[in-house]
Design an enzyme around this catalytic site. Sequence first.
Site, PDB file in Angstrom:
ATOM      1  N   ARG A  66       0.813  -1.225   0.000  1.00 50.10           N
ATOM      2  CA  ARG A  66       0.000   0.000   0.000  1.00 50.10           C
ATOM      3  C   ARG A  66       0.842   1.269   0.000  1.00 50.10           C
ATOM      4  NH1 ARG A  66      -2.854  -3.935   2.901  1.00 50.10           N
ATOM      5  NH2 ARG A  66      -1.753  -3.336   4.792  1.00 50.10           N
ATOM      6  N   GLU A 103       4.328 -11.607  14.744  1.00 52.09           N
ATOM      7  CA  GLU A 103       3.745 -12.187  15.953  1.00 52.09           C
ATOM      8  C   GLU A 103       4.148 -13.656  16.100  1.00 52.09           C
ATOM      9  OE1 GLU A 103      -0.640 -12.599  18.072  1.00 52.09           O
ATOM     10  OE2 GLU A 103      -0.457 -11.594  16.136  1.00 52.09           O
TER      11      GLU A 103
END
Length: 182
Positions: A66, A103
């Site tokens: 993006r 994560e």
Amino acid sequence: MTLSANDKQIIENSIRNIKDFPKEGIIFKDITTLLNNKEAYGILMKHLHHRYSSYNLDYIAGIDARGFIFGAALAQMLGIGFVPIRKKGKLPYTTIGEKYALEYGVDEIEVHLDAFSGVENARVLLIDDLIATGGTANAAATLVNQTGAKCVEACFILGLSFLDGIKNLSEKTDVYTVLEVD
């Protein structure tokens, strides 16, 4: 030029919230609705152009994917080059890479070794849509600096201020967020 409260509201209202995506408990900030809103996207891009027109930048580096949308458009408006920072294995020429923690594991981004060549000590603006924990952004700023260029600022449309990404990245470069989410 600072954004008026009304302009900030127009931009913020154009970003759709998707609950429980990509997993339960997450509210995903969907910028596709910002991109297809010509008023909001126009306000945003004019603001960024005005902000960075005096920075004497040589390049804008956009983070996959993006960051490409905002970075390429802003680079064209400023009359400077655009450099993509991609996920590992996506660039066709000689690259340098930087790993960062996720994560549940590790990922890596890369930039062409000669991405900022032709301009000694190139001044680079790093851009992406959102900063959360800052792993990708920190890796991207490190890559820019490893090429011999200088990351003079990192810009994000949204900053999740309840996470440590902005704080951590600000140890490496200046950070600007158009909107902050508490």
